[in-house]
Write a protein that holds these residues in place. Structure first.
Motif, PDB file in Angstrom:
ATOM      1  N   GLU A  53       5.567  13.382   1.709  1.00 41.70           N
ATOM      2  CA  GLU A  53       4.732  13.038   2.596  1.00 41.70           C
ATOM      3  C   GLU A  53       4.378  11.272   2.324  1.00 41.70           C
ATOM      4  OE1 GLU A  53       0.187  13.992   3.968  1.00 41.70           O
ATOM      5  OE2 GLU A  53       1.020  15.426   3.021  1.00 41.70           O
ATOM      6  N   VAL A  54       4.850  10.531   3.654  1.00 38.17           N
ATOM      7  CA  VAL A  54       4.589   9.001   3.174  1.00 38.17           C
ATOM      8  C   VAL A  54       3.340   8.345   3.947  1.00 38.17           C
ATOM      9  CG1 VAL A  54       5.929   7.112   3.371  1.00 38.17           C
ATOM     10  CG2 VAL A  54       7.087   9.075   2.857  1.00 38.17           C
ATOM     11  N   TRP A  55       2.521   7.728   3.736  1.00 41.20           N
ATOM     12  CA  TRP A  55       1.685   7.041   4.378  1.00 41.20           C
ATOM     13  C   TRP A  55       1.699   5.546   4.009  1.00 41.20           C
ATOM     14  CZ3 TRP A  55      -2.439   9.141   7.096  1.00 41.20           C
ATOM     15  CH2 TRP A  55      -2.405  10.677   7.204  1.00 41.20           C
ATOM     16  N   GLY A  56       1.387   4.501   5.179  1.00 41.79           N
ATOM     17  CA  GLY A  56       1.535   3.334   4.852  1.00 41.79           C
ATOM     18  C   GLY A  56       0.267   2.514   5.555  1.00 41.79           C
ATOM     19  N   SER A  57      -0.148   1.633   4.962  1.00 39.59           N
ATOM     20  CA  SER A  57      -1.140   0.399   5.182  1.00 39.59           C
ATOM     21  C   SER A  57      -0.621  -0.677   5.895  1.00 39.59           C
ATOM     22  CB  SER A  57      -1.874   0.170   3.779  1.00 39.59           C
ATOM     23  OG  SER A  57      -2.907  -0.599   4.164  1.00 39.59           O
ATOM     24  N   PHE A  58      -1.161  -0.977   7.047  1.00 40.01           N
ATOM     25  CA  PHE A  58      -0.785  -2.244   7.674  1.00 40.01           C
ATOM     26  C   PHE A  58      -1.756  -3.153   7.958  1.00 40.01           C
ATOM     27  CE2 PHE A  58       1.452   1.446   9.132  1.00 40.01           C
ATOM     28  CZ  PHE A  58       2.684   1.188   9.407  1.00 40.01           C
ATOM     29  N   ASP A  59      -1.366  -4.352   7.979  1.00 37.87           N
ATOM     30  CA  ASP A  59      -2.219  -5.573   8.455  1.00 37.87           C
ATOM     31  C   ASP A  59      -1.773  -5.797   9.739  1.00 37.87           C
ATOM     32  OD1 ASP A  59      -3.674  -7.657   8.620  1.00 37.87           O
ATOM     33  OD2 ASP A  59      -2.879  -8.876   6.977  1.00 37.87           O
ATOM     34  N   GLY A  60      -2.405  -5.441  10.619  1.00 35.78           N
ATOM     35  CA  GLY A  60      -1.806  -5.714  12.138  1.00 35.78           C
ATOM     36  C   GLY A  60      -0.736  -4.652  12.421  1.00 35.78           C
ATOM     37  N   ALA A  61       0.381  -5.275  12.757  1.00 39.91           N
ATOM     38  CA  ALA A  61       1.667  -4.458  12.933  1.00 39.91           C
ATOM     39  C   ALA A  61       2.351  -4.570  11.572  1.00 39.91           C
ATOM     40  CB  ALA A  61       2.366  -5.013  14.077  1.00 39.91           C
ATOM     41  N   GLU A  62       2.289  -5.233  10.612  1.00 40.65           N
ATOM     42  CA  GLU A  62       2.890  -5.314   9.404  1.00 40.65           C
ATOM     43  C   GLU A  62       2.722  -4.505   8.295  1.00 40.65           C
ATOM     44  OE1 GLU A  62       2.268  -9.004   7.162  1.00 40.65           O
ATOM     45  OE2 GLU A  62       4.124  -8.564   5.962  1.00 40.65           O
ATOM     46  N   LEU A  63       3.639  -3.327   7.780  1.00 39.42           N
ATOM     47  CA  LEU A  63       3.408  -2.818   6.788  1.00 39.42           C
ATOM     48  C   LEU A  63       3.230  -3.544   5.489  1.00 39.42           C
ATOM     49  CD1 LEU A  63       3.570   0.360   5.896  1.00 39.42           C
ATOM     50  CD2 LEU A  63       6.132  -0.089   5.341  1.00 39.42           C
ATOM     51  N   ILE A  64       2.178  -3.333   4.642  1.00 38.08           N
ATOM     52  CA  ILE A  64       1.931  -4.000   3.536  1.00 38.08           C
ATOM     53  C   ILE A  64       1.904  -3.301   2.446  1.00 38.08           C
ATOM     54  CG2 ILE A  64       0.668  -5.792   4.897  1.00 38.08           C
ATOM     55  CD1 ILE A  64      -1.862  -4.368   3.857  1.00 38.08           C
ATOM     56  N   GLY A  65       2.013  -1.735   2.471  1.00 37.00           N
ATOM     57  CA  GLY A  65       1.888  -0.800   1.196  1.00 37.00           C
ATOM     58  C   GLY A  65       2.398   0.482   1.659  1.00 37.00           C
ATOM     59  N   PHE A  66       2.606   1.332   0.994  1.00 35.95           N
ATOM     60  CA  PHE A  66       3.095   2.826   1.246  1.00 35.95           C
ATOM     61  C   PHE A  66       2.788   3.569   0.074  1.00 35.95           C
ATOM     62  CE2 PHE A  66       7.075   1.418  -0.288  1.00 35.95           C
ATOM     63  CZ  PHE A  66       7.590   2.486  -0.958  1.00 35.95           C
ATOM     64  N   ILE A  67       2.663   4.707   0.111  1.00 35.93           N
ATOM     65  CA  ILE A  67       2.576   5.886  -0.933  1.00 35.93           C
ATOM     66  C   ILE A  67       3.510   7.069  -0.301  1.00 35.93           C
ATOM     67  CG2 ILE A  67       0.424   7.081  -0.174  1.00 35.93           C
ATOM     68  CD1 ILE A  67      -0.235   7.560  -3.169  1.00 35.93           C
ATOM     69  N   ALA A  68       4.278   7.585  -1.103  1.00 36.27           N
ATOM     70  CA  ALA A  68       4.983   8.800  -0.973  1.00 36.27           C
ATOM     71  C   ALA A  68       4.642   9.745  -1.921  1.00 36.27           C
ATOM     72  CB  ALA A  68       6.363   8.288  -0.889  1.00 36.27           C
ATOM     73  N   PHE A  69       4.454  10.792  -1.732  1.00 37.30           N
ATOM     74  CA  PHE A  69       3.755  12.188  -2.373  1.00 37.30           C
ATOM     75  C   PHE A  69       4.342  13.490  -1.992  1.00 37.30           C
ATOM     76  CE2 PHE A  69       0.413  11.018   0.372  1.00 37.30           C
ATOM     77  CZ  PHE A  69       0.097  12.484   0.456  1.00 37.30           C
ATOM     78  N   LYS A  70       4.277  14.342  -2.938  1.00 38.92           N
ATOM     79  CA  LYS A  70       4.649  15.774  -2.652  1.00 38.92           C
ATOM     80  C   LYS A  70       3.788  16.542  -3.318  1.00 38.92           C
ATOM     81  CE  LYS A  70       8.690  15.860  -5.304  1.00 38.92           C
ATOM     82  NZ  LYS A  70      10.197  15.925  -5.220  1.00 38.92           N
ATOM     83  N   GLU A  71       3.448  17.807  -3.228  1.00 36.63           N
ATOM     84  CA  GLU A  71       2.613  18.506  -3.730  1.00 36.63           C
ATOM     85  C   GLU A  71       2.416  18.091  -5.475  1.00 36.63           C
ATOM     86  OE1 GLU A  71       1.105  23.203  -4.354  1.00 36.63           O
ATOM     87  OE2 GLU A  71       1.821  22.383  -2.515  1.00 36.63           O
ATOM     88  N   GLY A  72       1.328  17.562  -5.781  1.00 38.58           N
ATOM     89  CA  GLY A  72       1.271  17.341  -7.404  1.00 38.58           C
ATOM     90  C   GLY A  72       1.938  16.327  -7.866  1.00 38.58           C
ATOM     91  N   HIS A  73       2.645  15.544  -7.065  1.00 33.77           N
ATOM     92  CA  HIS A  73       3.284  14.286  -7.432  1.00 33.77           C
ATOM     93  C   HIS A  73       3.443  13.267  -6.748  1.00 33.77           C
ATOM     94  CE1 HIS A  73       5.940  12.453 -10.417  1.00 33.77           C
ATOM     95  NE2 HIS A  73       6.791  12.378  -9.559  1.00 33.77           N
ATOM     96  N   ILE A  74       3.208  11.904  -7.178  1.00 39.75           N
ATOM     97  CA  ILE A  74       3.480  10.741  -6.465  1.00 39.75           C
ATOM     98  C   ILE A  74       4.694  10.318  -6.934  1.00 39.75           C
ATOM     99  CG2 ILE A  74       2.518   8.212  -6.433  1.00 39.75           C
ATOM    100  CD1 ILE A  74      -0.328   9.435  -6.930  1.00 39.75           C
ATOM    101  N   GLU A  75       5.703   9.850  -5.963  1.00 41.01           N
ATOM    102  CA  GLU A  75       6.777   9.458  -6.041  1.00 41.01           C
ATOM    103  C   GLU A  75       7.098   8.158  -5.953  1.00 41.01           C
ATOM    104  OE1 GLU A  75       9.868  10.984  -6.736  1.00 41.01           O
ATOM    105  OE2 GLU A  75       8.976  12.882  -6.615  1.00 41.01           O
ATOM    106  N   GLN A  76       6.372   7.313  -5.192  1.00 44.45           N
ATOM    107  CA  GLN A  76       6.439   5.931  -4.827  1.00 44.45           C
ATOM    108  C   GLN A  76       4.899   5.664  -4.452  1.00 44.45           C
ATOM    109  OE1 GLN A  76       9.361   4.358  -4.549  1.00 44.45           O
ATOM    110  NE2 GLN A  76      10.531   5.941  -5.245  1.00 44.45           N
ATOM    111  N   LEU A  77       4.515   4.458  -4.867  1.00 42.26           N
ATOM    112  CA  LEU A  77       3.317   3.685  -4.464  1.00 42.26           C
ATOM    113  C   LEU A  77       3.695   1.881  -4.740  1.00 42.26           C
ATOM    114  CD1 LEU A  77       0.412   3.319  -3.372  1.00 42.26           C
ATOM    115  CD2 LEU A  77      -0.633   3.761  -5.634  1.00 42.26           C
TER     116      LEU A  77
END
Length: 147
Positions: A53-77
């Motif tokens: 599951e991948v979620w992103g944070s935006f400043d306006g239309a610009e992606l400024i950060g993201f997190i990718a996780f699956k059950e019980g584990h963070i893959e990327q932040l």
């Protein structure tokens, strides 16, 4: 700053790969250039967006950060350097914590900023390695958080 957060889709993969590369190279300059932009996009397209599951944070239309996780584990932040220490990573981490009662993750031992970030948010180091099992051959730490 007018920030928004939303779940990302595969079509966002290019922007995710760019945020990853900029942030990774800034925090871990000794590993800069480990992969090409095409390899980054392929990894996010065929691994991260398939498994997480991948979620992103935006400043306006610009992606400024993201997190990718699956059950019980963070893959990327990852958060763009100019947006770090402004609550972006904390907001993304909160999404994963809301969806999981327990989370684990790996970070490199030399990544002091990441270690401080996770430890200050309740993660506890539970395993240290010499890096022999990761692609970068970089000593790492597994962290665990429980609700």
């Amino acid at each position: 700053m007018a920030l928004s957060v939303k779940q990302l889709e595969r079509r966002d993969m290019g922007a995710v790969a760019i945020v990853h590369r900029i942030s990774f190279d800034d925090r871990l300059p000794w590993l800069a250039g480990l992969h090409t932009p095409d390899e980054d996009r392929s990894f996010f397209s065929t691994v991260v967006f398939d498994d997480c599951e991948v979620w992103g944070s935006f400043d306006g239309a610009e992606l400024i950060g993201f997190i990718a996780f699956k059950e019980g584990h963070i893959e990327q932040l990852y958060v763009l350097p100019e947006y770090q220490f402004k609550g972006v990573g904390s907001g993304l981490l909160a999404i994963a914590k809301q969806r999981n009662r327990e989370l684990s993750l790996w970070t490199f031992q030399r990544n002091d900023a990441a270690r401080r970030f996770y430890e200050s948010r309740g993660f506890v180091a539970v395993e240290h390695t010499d890096g022999a099992r990761n692609e970068e051959r970089e000593p790492d730490i597994r962290y665990l958080w429980r609700a």
